[in-house]
Design an enzyme around this catalytic site. Structure first.
Site, PDB file in Angstrom:
ATOM      1  N   CYS A 275       1.807   6.006  11.320  1.00  0.00           N
ATOM      2  CA  CYS A 275       2.684   6.688  10.364  1.00  0.00           C
ATOM      3  C   CYS A 275       3.961   7.254  10.989  1.00  0.00           C
ATOM      4  O   CYS A 275       5.067   6.847  10.616  1.00  0.00           O
ATOM      5  CB  CYS A 275       1.912   7.837   9.749  1.00  0.00           C
ATOM      6  SG  CYS A 275       1.548   7.591   8.038  1.00  0.00           S
TER       7      CYS A 275
HETATM    8  N1  LIG Z   1      -2.529   5.443   8.118  1.00  0.00           N
HETATM    9  C1  LIG Z   1      -2.020   6.659   7.976  1.00  0.00           C
HETATM   10  O1  LIG Z   1      -2.176   7.538   8.817  1.00  0.00           O
HETATM   11  C2  LIG Z   1      -1.222   6.996   6.741  1.00  0.00           C
HETATM   12  C3  LIG Z   1      -0.978   8.324   6.388  1.00  0.00           C
HETATM   13  C4  LIG Z   1      -0.247   8.605   5.238  1.00  0.00           C
HETATM   14  C5  LIG Z   1       0.242   7.552   4.466  1.00  0.00           C
HETATM   15  N2  LIG Z   1       0.005   6.256   4.851  1.00  0.00           N
HETATM   16  C6  LIG Z   1       0.510   5.173   4.008  1.00  0.00           C
HETATM   17  O2  LIG Z   1      -0.585   4.738   3.198  1.00  0.00           O
HETATM   18  C7  LIG Z   1      -0.433   3.336   2.924  1.00  0.00           C
HETATM   19  C8  LIG Z   1      -1.709   2.611   3.283  1.00  0.00           C
HETATM   20  O3  LIG Z   1      -1.917   2.752   4.665  1.00  0.00           O
HETATM   21  P1  LIG Z   1      -3.303   2.326   5.357  1.00  0.00           P
HETATM   22  O4  LIG Z   1      -3.200   2.801   6.746  1.00  0.00           O
HETATM   23  O5  LIG Z   1      -4.455   2.732   4.513  1.00  0.00           O
HETATM   24  O6  LIG Z   1      -3.153   0.718   5.291  1.00  0.00           O
HETATM   25  P2  LIG Z   1      -4.237  -0.376   5.717  1.00  0.00           P
HETATM   26  O7  LIG Z   1      -3.468  -1.512   6.276  1.00  0.00           O
HETATM   27  O8  LIG Z   1      -5.323   0.250   6.525  1.00  0.00           O
HETATM   28  O9  LIG Z   1      -4.908  -0.790   4.333  1.00  0.00           O
HETATM   29  C9  LIG Z   1      -4.256  -1.480   3.317  1.00  0.00           C
HETATM   30  C10 LIG Z   1      -5.309  -2.204   2.466  1.00  0.00           C
HETATM   31  O10 LIG Z   1      -4.669  -2.762   1.339  1.00  0.00           O
HETATM   32  C11 LIG Z   1      -5.291  -4.023   1.064  1.00  0.00           C
HETATM   33  N3  LIG Z   1      -4.400  -4.823   0.203  1.00  0.00           N
HETATM   34  C12 LIG Z   1      -3.235  -5.452   0.514  1.00  0.00           C
HETATM   35  N4  LIG Z   1      -2.734  -6.060  -0.579  1.00  0.00           N
HETATM   36  C13 LIG Z   1      -3.581  -5.811  -1.600  1.00  0.00           C
HETATM   37  C14 LIG Z   1      -3.602  -6.158  -2.971  1.00  0.00           C
HETATM   38  N5  LIG Z   1      -2.650  -6.910  -3.525  1.00  0.00           N
HETATM   39  N6  LIG Z   1      -4.630  -5.741  -3.727  1.00  0.00           N
HETATM   40  C15 LIG Z   1      -5.625  -4.990  -3.198  1.00  0.00           C
HETATM   41  N7  LIG Z   1      -5.667  -4.623  -1.895  1.00  0.00           N
HETATM   42  C16 LIG Z   1      -4.644  -5.023  -1.116  1.00  0.00           C
HETATM   43  C17 LIG Z   1      -5.533  -4.604   2.431  1.00  0.00           C
HETATM   44  O11 LIG Z   1      -6.477  -5.630   2.395  1.00  0.00           O
HETATM   45  C18 LIG Z   1      -5.998  -3.348   3.192  1.00  0.00           C
HETATM   46  O12 LIG Z   1      -7.405  -3.188   3.117  1.00  0.00           O
HETATM   47  C19 LIG Z   1       0.812   2.879   3.691  1.00  0.00           C
HETATM   48  O13 LIG Z   1       1.927   2.931   2.840  1.00  0.00           O
HETATM   49  C20 LIG Z   1       0.943   3.935   4.767  1.00  0.00           C
HETATM   50  O14 LIG Z   1       2.256   4.053   5.236  1.00  0.00           O
HETATM   51  C21 LIG Z   1      -0.737   5.962   5.940  1.00  0.00           C
END
Ligand SMILES: NC(=O)c1ccc[n+]([C@@H]2O[C@H](COP(=O)([O-])OP(=O)(O)OC[C@H]3O[C@@H](n4cnc5c(N)ncnc54)[C@H](O)[C@@H]3O)[C@@H](O)[C@H]2O)c1
Length: 458
Positions: A275
């Site tokens: 992030c």
């Molecule tokens: N990781 C962190 O610390 C954090 C903190 C705050 C915000 N965020 C934000 O949260 C969001 C998600 O981050 P994350 O770390 O959980 O991502 P991630 O990559 O771990 O997970 C994303 C998931 O979305 C799924 N996906 C993709 N396309 C899809 C679709 N069309 N339909 C259904 N599922 C689909 C993928 O298969 C995956 O399981 C991002 O925008 C990130 O910037 C992340």
């Protein structure tokens, strides 16, 4: 639509989305998780966590098959739930902006299903981190175009970003300090507010605002935290040059001032993870788009990268005085409680040390598999901190981890060992006398310490 949400769908069962879905189910919502990865969906339905996150296994075991179900079919979100939260990845583009391509693909599937359904109304919520302006310019037009329905009349949209940290996602969702709700209309915002009241165990500050302000607020909060981290690192670096100075004495004391607060104000390693580095790049990209100077953010990013060089300089300086050049890296993840190594200070240090052809013994309680996938046989992976310490002339501690702390504090080296303690978790008075202690952010000479309790350990 009126009334509160009873059933919720979460699209994207990733590192954040799965924790959110588990928390919603735990707090009584009938929850449907949707992901394109069949493996993830199957594991969730069996009540098993696909990766390590503290508390996630228990949450899934308690709720799967009851209030939590998972599927690969987006249409079920429309058919079976009142509100759909989209929390898919938003990878960074080369210019630092976030790509919306996964959100847009998910919204197309959802909107087409909404258009086909006879359902009169549905609520959409975007939770992923996005470039400010995305909801108005892209997401709402996509839902309208692919569903044939109209905002306000047939659907609402909110932007509800997450501020949780990996390794602490469940507490982050259940006990947040704040919630931002960007709303297209006050009713939609009020329903999300009610959802958070029910989800949260505490009473966070909930602010309803326009969509674009919530999008901006998300990016700005992380921009501020990273700036605070870089400031603490600047204090730490200064302390190293001033006899008797110790960053902890300063940050603990001045962090008690409410205008500062002690959180993320310690000084030691660069910020990393999935992030912070991306969010700072997105902030500067946003400023660039509007022709606005972002000097403070630029300085934060620069200080962060200098902190990595600084750590490498300290390690190489200390190694110069050590005959055994093998290095034990105790900690590989970007922070404690997670296997994630993305932008980890330890990983960047390892790259610098490999450039010097040094032998590295790597230990991490959770991240060894990820490090092995990244470095392969360039590192040797050990199964305990003690194993790493036994064969090394220098050890670097990069995690706040009690098992690593205990292992070092009870270790009796056969010959001199230098220990570099990035977060100053060790009590130097408990270290064996053959251990030379170097705390980042401190100006101290190695101190005489305890002898081994038994001769067999000396
Ligand atoms: N990781 C962190 O610390 C954090 C903190 C705050 C915000 N965020 C934000 O949260 C969001 C998600 O981050 P994350 O770390 O959980 O991502 P991630 O990559 O771990 O997970 C994303 C998931 O979305 C799924 N996906 C993709 N396309 C899809 C679709 N069309 N339909 C259904 N599922 C689909 C993928 O298969 C995956 O399981 C991002 O925008 C990130 O910037 C992340």
């Amino acid at each position: 639509m009126t009334g509160t949400y009873q059933s919720v769908s979460v699209v994207g069962l990733g590192k954040l989305g799965l924790s959110l879905a588990g928390c919603l189910a735990e707090r009584g919502f009938d929850t449907l998780g949707i992901d394109i990865e069949e493996r993830v969906v199957n594991l969730v339905n069996q009540g098993r966590a696909p990766w390590f996150e503290p508390g996630l296994d228990d949450l899934l075991a308690r709720n799967a098959g009851k209030r939590l179900r998972a599927t690969t079919e987006h249409a079920r979100a429309i058919e079976e739930t009142d509100v759909t939260i989209v929390l898919v990845a938003t990878p960074s583009n080369l210019d630092g902006t976030f790509s919306n391509r996964f959100i847009e693909a998910a919204l197309r599937s959802l909107a087409e299903a909404f258009g086909r359904s006879g359902k009169p109304y549905h609520s959409f919520v975007i939770s992923s981190t996005v470039m400010p302006g995305s909801t108005g310019e892209s997401f709402i037009p996509i839902i309208e175009a692919h569903s044939g329905r109209k905002l306000h009349q047939h659907f609402s949209v909110c932007y509800d970003p997450d501020f949780v940290a990996l390794g602490n996602t469940i507490k982050g969702f259940l006990e947040p300090d704040l919630v931002l709700i960007g709303q297209t209309d006050p009713d939609a915002g009020a329903r999300m507010k009610e959802l958070h009241h029910r989800l949260c165990k505490n009473a966070p500050a909930i602010s309803c605002m326009s969509i674009v302000n919530a999008e901006l607020g998300k990016v700005c909060l992380n921009a501020y935290i990273t700036t605070k981290i870089s400031f603490a690192n600047s204090i730490a670096n200064l302390c190293e040059h001033i006899p008797g100075a110790d960053v902890d004495s300063i940050t603990r004391a001045i962090g008690a001032d409410r205008r500062i607060s002690p959180h993320y104000f310690q000084g030691g390693l660069s910020y990393g993870g999935t992030c912070f580095p991306r969010d700072t790049q997105a902030y500067t990209a946003l400023a660039r788009q509007y022709g606005v100077q972002a000097e403070l953010m630029n300085a934060t990013v620069k200080v962060n990268s200098l902190q990595d060089e600084h750590l490498a300089d300290i390690v190489l300086r200390e190694l110069a005085g050590v005959s055994n050049k093998t290095v034990a890296m105790l900690g590989l993840a970007f922070t404690s409680g997670t296997p994630v190594i993305t932008e980890s200070a330890a990983i960047k240090l390892i790259r610098a040390l490999l450039d010097q052809d040094l032998r590295i013994l790597a230990f991490d309680p959770l991240a060894t598999d990820n490090a092995r996938a990244h470095f392969g046989s360039a590192l040797e992976y050990v199964d305990s901190p003690a194993h790493g310490l036994m064969e090394s002339g220098l050890a670097v501690l990069t995690l706040r981890n009690s098992a690593i702390k205990d292992a070092v504090e009870t270790f009796c080296p056969k010959s001199t060992l230098t220990v570099i303690d990035a977060w100053r978790i060790l009590d130097p008075t408990r270290l064996h006398q053959r251990i030379r202690y170097v705390g980042i952010g401190q100006n101290t000479e190695s101190r005489p310490a305890k002898a081994c309790p038994t001769s067999s350990r000396s």
